[in-house]
Design a protein around this motif. Structure first.
Motif, PDB file in Angstrom:
ATOM      1  N   MET A   4       9.175  -2.576  26.218  1.00 35.37           N
ATOM      2  CA  MET A   4       8.856  -3.037  24.856  1.00 35.37           C
ATOM      3  C   MET A   4       8.040  -1.998  24.082  1.00 35.37           C
ATOM      4  N   THR A   5       8.322  -1.859  22.800  1.00 36.73           N
ATOM      5  CA  THR A   5       7.559  -0.898  21.984  1.00 36.73           C
ATOM      6  C   THR A   5       6.147  -1.446  21.748  1.00 36.73           C
ATOM      7  N   LYS A   6       5.180  -0.573  21.925  1.00 41.00           N
ATOM      8  CA  LYS A   6       3.803  -1.014  21.703  1.00 41.00           C
ATOM      9  C   LYS A   6       3.469  -0.870  20.212  1.00 41.00           C
ATOM     10  N   LEU A   7       3.061  -1.981  19.566  1.00 44.20           N
ATOM     11  CA  LEU A   7       2.727  -1.905  18.137  1.00 44.20           C
ATOM     12  C   LEU A   7       1.337  -1.310  17.960  1.00 44.20           C
ATOM     13  N   LEU A   8       1.191  -0.491  16.888  1.00 45.96           N
ATOM     14  CA  LEU A   8      -0.129   0.072  16.603  1.00 45.96           C
ATOM     15  C   LEU A   8      -1.050  -1.044  16.096  1.00 45.96           C
ATOM     16  N   ALA A   9      -2.334  -0.983  16.475  1.00 43.87           N
ATOM     17  CA  ALA A   9      -3.294  -1.981  15.970  1.00 43.87           C
ATOM     18  C   ALA A   9      -3.444  -1.817  14.460  1.00 43.87           C
ATOM     19  N   PHE A  10      -3.653  -2.940  13.744  1.00 46.45           N
ATOM     20  CA  PHE A  10      -3.795  -2.902  12.278  1.00 46.45           C
ATOM     21  C   PHE A  10      -5.254  -2.695  11.915  1.00 46.45           C
ATOM     22  N   ASN A  11      -5.530  -1.606  11.201  1.00 46.85           N
ATOM     23  CA  ASN A  11      -6.905  -1.269  10.821  1.00 46.85           C
ATOM     24  C   ASN A  11      -7.107  -1.648   9.351  1.00 46.85           C
ATOM     25  N   GLU A  12      -7.942  -2.714   9.137  1.00 45.85           N
ATOM     26  CA  GLU A  12      -8.140  -3.251   7.770  1.00 45.85           C
ATOM     27  C   GLU A  12      -8.708  -2.200   6.820  1.00 45.85           C
ATOM     28  N   ILE A  13      -9.652  -1.412   7.307  1.00 50.92           N
ATOM     29  CA  ILE A  13     -10.313  -0.424   6.425  1.00 50.92           C
ATOM     30  C   ILE A  13      -9.300   0.639   5.993  1.00 50.92           C
ATOM     31  N   LYS A  14      -8.507   1.082   6.984  1.00 49.18           N
ATOM     32  CA  LYS A  14      -7.487   2.088   6.666  1.00 49.18           C
ATOM     33  C   LYS A  14      -6.481   1.520   5.661  1.00 49.18           C
ATOM     34  N   ALA A  15      -6.122   0.244   5.839  1.00 51.57           N
ATOM     35  CA  ALA A  15      -5.149  -0.385   4.938  1.00 51.57           C
ATOM     36  C   ALA A  15      -5.690  -0.465   3.510  1.00 51.57           C
ATOM     37  N   GLU A  16      -6.966  -0.844   3.393  1.00 50.82           N
ATOM     38  CA  GLU A  16      -7.556  -0.959   2.042  1.00 50.82           C
ATOM     39  C   GLU A  16      -7.642   0.403   1.361  1.00 50.82           C
ATOM     40  N   ALA A  17      -8.022   1.411   2.159  1.00 47.56           N
ATOM     41  CA  ALA A  17      -8.117   2.762   1.589  1.00 47.56           C
ATOM     42  C   ALA A  17      -6.729   3.224   1.116  1.00 47.56           C
ATOM     43  N   PHE A  18      -5.717   2.858   1.887  1.00 43.78           N
ATOM     44  CA  PHE A  18      -4.356   3.265   1.512  1.00 43.78           C
ATOM     45  C   PHE A  18      -3.904   2.546   0.229  1.00 43.78           C
ATOM     46  N   ALA A  19      -4.259   1.256   0.134  1.00 35.17           N
ATOM     47  CA  ALA A  19      -3.897   0.514  -1.090  1.00 35.17           C
ATOM     48  C   ALA A  19      -4.561   1.152  -2.315  1.00 35.17           C
ATOM     49  N   ASP A  20      -5.842   1.546  -2.134  1.00 35.21           N
ATOM     50  CA  ASP A  20      -6.540   2.226  -3.248  1.00 35.21           C
ATOM     51  C   ASP A  20      -5.813   3.509  -3.622  1.00 35.21           C
ATOM     52  N   ARG A  21      -5.384   4.224  -2.576  1.00 41.71           N
ATOM     53  CA  ARG A  21      -4.692   5.485  -2.841  1.00 41.71           C
ATOM     54  C   ARG A  21      -3.394   5.245  -3.610  1.00 41.71           C
ATOM     55  N   LEU A  22      -2.720   4.164  -3.236  1.00 41.77           N
ATOM     56  CA  LEU A  22      -1.455   3.877  -3.930  1.00 41.77           C
ATOM     57  C   LEU A  22      -1.687   3.540  -5.399  1.00 41.77           C
ATOM     58  N   ILE A  23      -2.822   2.906  -5.679  1.00 37.50           N
ATOM     59  CA  ILE A  23      -3.131   2.622  -7.093  1.00 37.50           C
ATOM     60  C   ILE A  23      -3.304   3.946  -7.843  1.00 37.50           C
ATOM     61  N   ASN A  24      -3.981   4.887  -7.198  1.00 36.04           N
ATOM     62  CA  ASN A  24      -4.131   6.216  -7.823  1.00 36.04           C
ATOM     63  C   ASN A  24      -2.784   6.884  -8.033  1.00 36.04           C
ATOM     64  N   VAL A  25      -1.894   6.722  -7.042  1.00 32.71           N
ATOM     65  CA  VAL A  25      -0.558   7.309  -7.161  1.00 32.71           C
ATOM     66  C   VAL A  25       0.161   6.702  -8.361  1.00 32.71           C
ATOM     67  N   LEU A  26       0.060   5.382  -8.490  1.00 30.26           N
ATOM     68  CA  LEU A  26       0.723   4.688  -9.607  1.00 30.26           C
ATOM     69  C   LEU A  26       0.193   5.200 -10.952  1.00 30.26           C
ATOM     70  N   ASN A  27      -1.128   5.285 -11.052  1.00 28.46           N
ATOM     71  CA  ASN A  27      -1.714   5.775 -12.306  1.00 28.46           C
ATOM     72  C   ASN A  27      -1.350   7.243 -12.550  1.00 28.46           C
ATOM     73  N   GLY A  28      -1.324   8.026 -11.479  1.00 23.57           N
ATOM     74  CA  GLY A  28      -0.970   9.448 -11.608  1.00 23.57           C
ATOM     75  C   GLY A  28       0.460   9.608 -12.098  1.00 23.57           C
ATOM     76  N   GLY A  29       1.361   8.798 -11.549  1.00 20.19           N
ATOM     77  CA  GLY A  29       2.767   8.867 -11.976  1.00 20.19           C
ATOM     78  C   GLY A  29       2.905   8.525 -13.449  1.00 20.19           C
TER      79      GLY A  29
END
Ligand SMILES: C[S@@+](CC[C@H](N)C(=O)[O-])C[C@H]1O[C@@H](n2cnc3c(N)ncnc32)[C@H](O)[C@@H]1O
Length: 357
Positions: free
Chosen positions: A1-26
């Motif tokens: 079975m494939t081992k799923l990576l653990a979900f890191n809440e802090i990393k996820a939030e930082a990534f969401a923030d980054r995506l907002i910057n990407v959206l505004n940058g675009g």
């Protein structure tokens, strides 16, 4: 079975923030392009703090659109806003990188590539499903944008930095030599060289009728009689040992058959001739491009333009990021025994290859 990576809440939030910057940058990219094309940045540069109506009047544009555009510019931290006076101002530090009279690094010119790519999104999506490519003709305004870009990347440094990369080249051009430019586009570089070196003869080859027409118009306006253009697919062209210098500015990586073109260039050069190739700086290995500050943009322009125009002709689709390793291999295979690669301090985008047989 494939081992799923653990979900890191802090990393996820930082990534969401980054995506907002990407959206505004675009979004900002589209509006910077509009600011360039409409002349709004150039108008703002010449004005003290002014209202949207004053700015619209000075630029001869519709106030409602100008005000909404200013909304993007203020929230995007490009233009400063005084809410009491309801006035806007473009500081000189920002104007330097966004206006025609700024430094040679007018970023607004390059931003125009993003809306141009957006125009072919459906066609590119179709290629993701079915393969193939999107032909040059689909890219409206490509040659205009490319000419503007060429003016500030290559042409701005051509006489002072690029030609002197090879000792003695400027002197030979002054004495009088035969020069060809492959994939010359709108011929901005050729026009500058032909104007400066009146004893040398220059010819530009390009697939595009529109592009060479632009080059011819400029040459006629300058009264140059040592410069001509030919509509020519350089895959099926060579001139036996005719030229002392052949140049290719940003014109090899999007070829359908780059090796054939390089071989044709090699055959067309006199025995002591020189091939000067400007191409995108990068490595053929993805992992080595992580530090390249514009790599994301370059892979995008590759996927949505340079690679696809080559694939559309049944070509190889080398892409913008073919990289120095692959470039050196192809140049060697084409018969260039001596290749030196240079970078220029002002130029983060390009490498300059000086090649001899
Ligand atoms: C990225 S543009 C560069 C144009 C110009 N050298 C400049 O720096 O502005 C590449 C040019 O190569 C031309 N081109 C592509 N394949 C070609 C071919 N097989 N024969 C002649 N021109 C070609 C395109 O029409 C386009 O003008």
């Amino acid at each position: 079975m494939t081992k799923l990576l653990a979900f890191n809440e802090i990393k996820a939030e930082a990534f969401a923030d980054r995506l907002i910057n990407v959206l505004n940058g675009g979004a900002l990219t589209l509006m910077i392009s509009l600011g360039h094309r409409s002349g709004l940045f150039d108008t703002l540069r010449e004005m003290p703090a002014a209202t949207s109506l004053e700015i619209a009047q000075a630029a001869n544009l519709d106030e409602r659109y100008v005000r909404e555009w200013l909304g993007t510019m203020v929230t995007g931290n490009i233009v400063d806003y005084d809410s009491e006076e309801e006035t806007y101002v473009l500081c000189p530090e920002h104007a330097a990188f966004l206006t025609r009279k700024g430094s040679p690094d007018n970023f607004a010119v390059v931003m125009q590539f993003i809306p141009m790519l957006g125009q072919v999104e459906d066609d590119i999506l179709n290629c993701f499903h079915k393969g193939g490519g999107v032909p040059y003709e689909k890219f409206e305004r490509f040659h205009d944008i490319m000419a503007e870009e060429s003016d500030q990347t290559v042409v701005a440094g051509l006489l002072e930095y690029i030609l002197p990369l090879k000792t003695g080249l400027v002197e030979n051009l002054e004495k009088g030599i035969q020069v060809a430019d492959i994939g010359c586009g709108s011929g901005r570089a050729l026009n500058v060289m032909a104007n400066r070196f009146s004893n040398s003869e220059f010819i530009g080859f390009d697939l595009s009728e529109e592009a060479i027409h632009n080059g011819q118009v400029q040459a006629q306006a300058k009264g140059l009689n040592n410069l001509s253009f030919e509509q020519q697919d350089v895959t099926h062209w060579h001139a036996n040992e005719t030229f002392d210098l052949i140049t290719a500015f940003d014109a090899i990586h999007d070829q359908a058959d780059p090796l054939a073109v390089l071989k044709n260039i090699n055959r067309s050069l006199k025995p002591n001739g020189l091939f000067l190739m400007q191409d995108i700086h990068g490595s053929s290995h993805l992992e080595k491009n992580m530090e390249n500050p514009i790599a994301t943009f370059l892979y995008t322009i590759s996927c949505m333009h340079c690679m696809t125009v080559s694939l559309a002709q049944g070509g190889e689709g080398l892409g913008t990021m073919w990289g120095e390793e692959q470039a050196r291999d192809l140049l060697a295979e084409a018969g260039f025994g001596k290749v030196t690669v240079h970078r220029l301090p002002h130029d983060i985008q390009n490498s300059y290859y000086i090649c001899k047989k």
